[in-house]
Design an enzyme around this catalytic site. Structure first.
Site, PDB file in Angstrom:
ATOM      1  N   ARG A  14      -3.114   8.285  -2.929  1.00  0.00           N
ATOM      2  CA  ARG A  14      -2.822   7.110  -3.759  1.00  0.00           C
ATOM      3  C   ARG A  14      -3.802   5.975  -3.432  1.00  0.00           C
ATOM      4  NH1 ARG A  14      -2.147   1.803  -3.421  1.00  0.00           N
ATOM      5  NH2 ARG A  14      -1.069   2.112  -1.439  1.00  0.00           N
ATOM      6  N   ASP A  15      -3.666   5.365  -2.263  1.00  0.00           N
ATOM      7  CA  ASP A  15      -4.533   4.222  -1.936  1.00  0.00           C
ATOM      8  C   ASP A  15      -5.991   4.675  -1.908  1.00  0.00           C
ATOM      9  OD1 ASP A  15      -5.448   1.744  -1.091  1.00  0.00           O
ATOM     10  OD2 ASP A  15      -3.905   1.499   0.431  1.00  0.00           O
ATOM     11  N   HIS A 206      -0.206  -0.957   7.876  1.00  0.00           N
ATOM     12  CA  HIS A 206      -1.071  -0.422   6.802  1.00  0.00           C
ATOM     13  C   HIS A 206      -2.369  -1.229   6.881  1.00  0.00           C
ATOM     14  CE1 HIS A 206      -1.629   0.988   2.448  1.00  0.00           C
ATOM     15  NE2 HIS A 206      -2.466  -0.031   2.492  1.00  0.00           N
ATOM     16  N   HIS A 208      -6.353  -1.739   6.337  1.00  0.00           N
ATOM     17  CA  HIS A 208      -7.665  -1.405   5.759  1.00  0.00           C
ATOM     18  C   HIS A 208      -8.722  -1.751   6.807  1.00  0.00           C
ATOM     19  CE1 HIS A 208      -6.625  -0.263   1.600  1.00  0.00           C
ATOM     20  NE2 HIS A 208      -5.501  -0.899   1.903  1.00  0.00           N
ATOM     21  N   CYS A 239      -8.215  -1.541  -2.785  1.00  0.00           N
ATOM     22  CA  CYS A 239      -7.374  -1.970  -3.893  1.00  0.00           C
ATOM     23  C   CYS A 239      -8.276  -2.504  -4.991  1.00  0.00           C
ATOM     24  CB  CYS A 239      -6.399  -3.047  -3.431  1.00  0.00           C
ATOM     25  SG  CYS A 239      -5.444  -3.720  -4.805  1.00  0.00           S
ATOM     26  N   ASN A 248      -8.612   2.551   3.880  1.00  0.00           N
ATOM     27  CA  ASN A 248      -7.647   2.487   4.980  1.00  0.00           C
ATOM     28  C   ASN A 248      -8.301   3.066   6.226  1.00  0.00           C
ATOM     29  OD1 ASN A 248      -6.006   3.270   2.313  1.00  0.00           O
ATOM     30  ND2 ASN A 248      -4.751   1.995   3.625  1.00  0.00           N
TER      31      ASN A 248
END
Ligand code: HMG
Ligand code: MG
Length: 298
Positions: A14-15, A206, A208, A239, A248
């Site tokens: 996803r990310d 989370h 990055h 993002c 990430n």
């Protein structure tokens, strides 16, 4: 305060993939998730049910969810910004839904086109419906360490959002460093502050890795008692609505660090290295990342 074990949530599908310029074919996404399942992850962020106009890369979420091979005991999560997203995620059989807000007004507007207050009003029915159906509910708090538009974000704004997410009944809350500006001291301050409103053992980091601080921030979080971390295989990610946000923390690097600390993850690092190679080749132009995976295959 070193734990015996941590949970790693793989957010690459996803990310990681949401930020790829060229559309990644559905079969590649499915193959990626199936390989991650085989590597032993118990939580994989598999899809995002957001507007396809905003994030075209995630438009095939329903098909991805329908085609993946599910292992009992692994949660396949999906992002759900509103009721439309929730309905789609439920229809697709998501095991966990993720509402995502921001501790910064400016980022909330850019990312989900509404104020923080409006976002909470949208999340309320999503949370209620998830709870009613017994689906696990997670929340992400973007810009917890800084915002690409507003700059500094007061710790109080993070704590306030964490409290509101707790009031919605969230099972887990992610403290997200969207643009990787966090440093270990600040991360510890934010984690400690967030834990005044939500149990530390259900908060996650989370991070990055924009400025190369992500692993140090993981270490700093471990020291204050955080036991859940997000990462992306091959360090994919970013993002689309946070300028300059890179991937990430790489799962390969996170696993290596945990191994060196003697912390169990339950994940096969050798398989993850191969998956890093696979996805790096599949999305193209990722020489540096595939080198990272190859170096860590041993
Ligand atoms: P909006 O334009 O204000 O929404 O977008 P709307 O309700 O006015 O709807 C506009 C159109 O979108 C309509 O279609 C809706 O049907 C459709 P139209 O009539 O124009 O054809 N729509 C949807 N379609 C599919 N699924 C949905 C959905 N909702 C509306 N769920 C909205 C508001 C939230 C939808 C939009 O801003 C959006 O999709 N934003 C998503 C942005 C995003 O996905 N960002 C990346 C994920 S967050 C992230 O990466 C951060 C994180 O990793 C943590 C961190 O690192 O910080 C989690
Ligand atoms: Mg993110």
């Amino acid at each position: 305060m070193q734990p015996d074990k941590v949970k790693i949530v793989e957010v690459g599908p996803r990310d990681g993939l949401q930020n790829e310029k060229a559309l990644v074919p559905t079969e590649i996404k499915v193959a990626l998730i199936d390989q991650l399942t085989d590597a032993g992850f118990t939580n994989i962020e598999a899809a995002s049910f957001v507007s396809p106009k905003w994030v075209p890369q995630m438009a095939d979420g329903a098909e991805v969810m329908a085609r993946i091979r599910r292992r009992p005991g692994t949660l396949y999560s999906a992002l759900t910004p509103n009721i439309k997203g929730l309905d789609a995620a439920l229809a697709a059989g998501a095991d966990e839904v993720v509402i995502f807000g921001a501790a910064s007004e400016a980022f909330s507007q850019k990312n989900i086109n509404c104020s923080i207050a409006e976002s909470m009003a949208r999340f309320e029915p999503v949370a209620a419906a998830a709870k009613e159906r017994g689906i696990r509910l997670r929340a992400s708090v973007s810009c917890s360490l800084g915002c690409p538009y507003q700059g500094d974000v007061p710790v109080g704004a993070v704590v306030d959002l964490v409290r509101r997410m707790r009031e919605l009944g969230c099972d887990e809350i992610d403290i997200a460093d969207t643009i990787g500006v966090g440093t270990p001291d600040k991360v510890q301050e934010v984690m400690r502050a967030a834990s005044t409103e939500f149990p530390l053992e259900r908060l996650s980091g989370h991070f990055h890795d924009t400025y190369g601080h992500a692993l140090s921030n993981v270490r700093a979080s471990l020291e204050v008692g955080i036991r859940i971390f997000h990462s992306s295989v091959a360090g994919l990610g970013g993002c689309p609505y946070a300028k300059g946000a890179t991937g990430n923390v790489a799962t390969e690097a996170l696993l290596r660090m945990m191994q060196s600390l003697g912390v169990e993850t339950g994940i096969d690092a050798g398989k993850v290295a191969q998956i890093g190679e696979f996805i790096s080749r599949a999305v193209g132009n990722r020489g540096a990342r595939s080198t990272l995976s190859a170096n860590q295959a041993s």
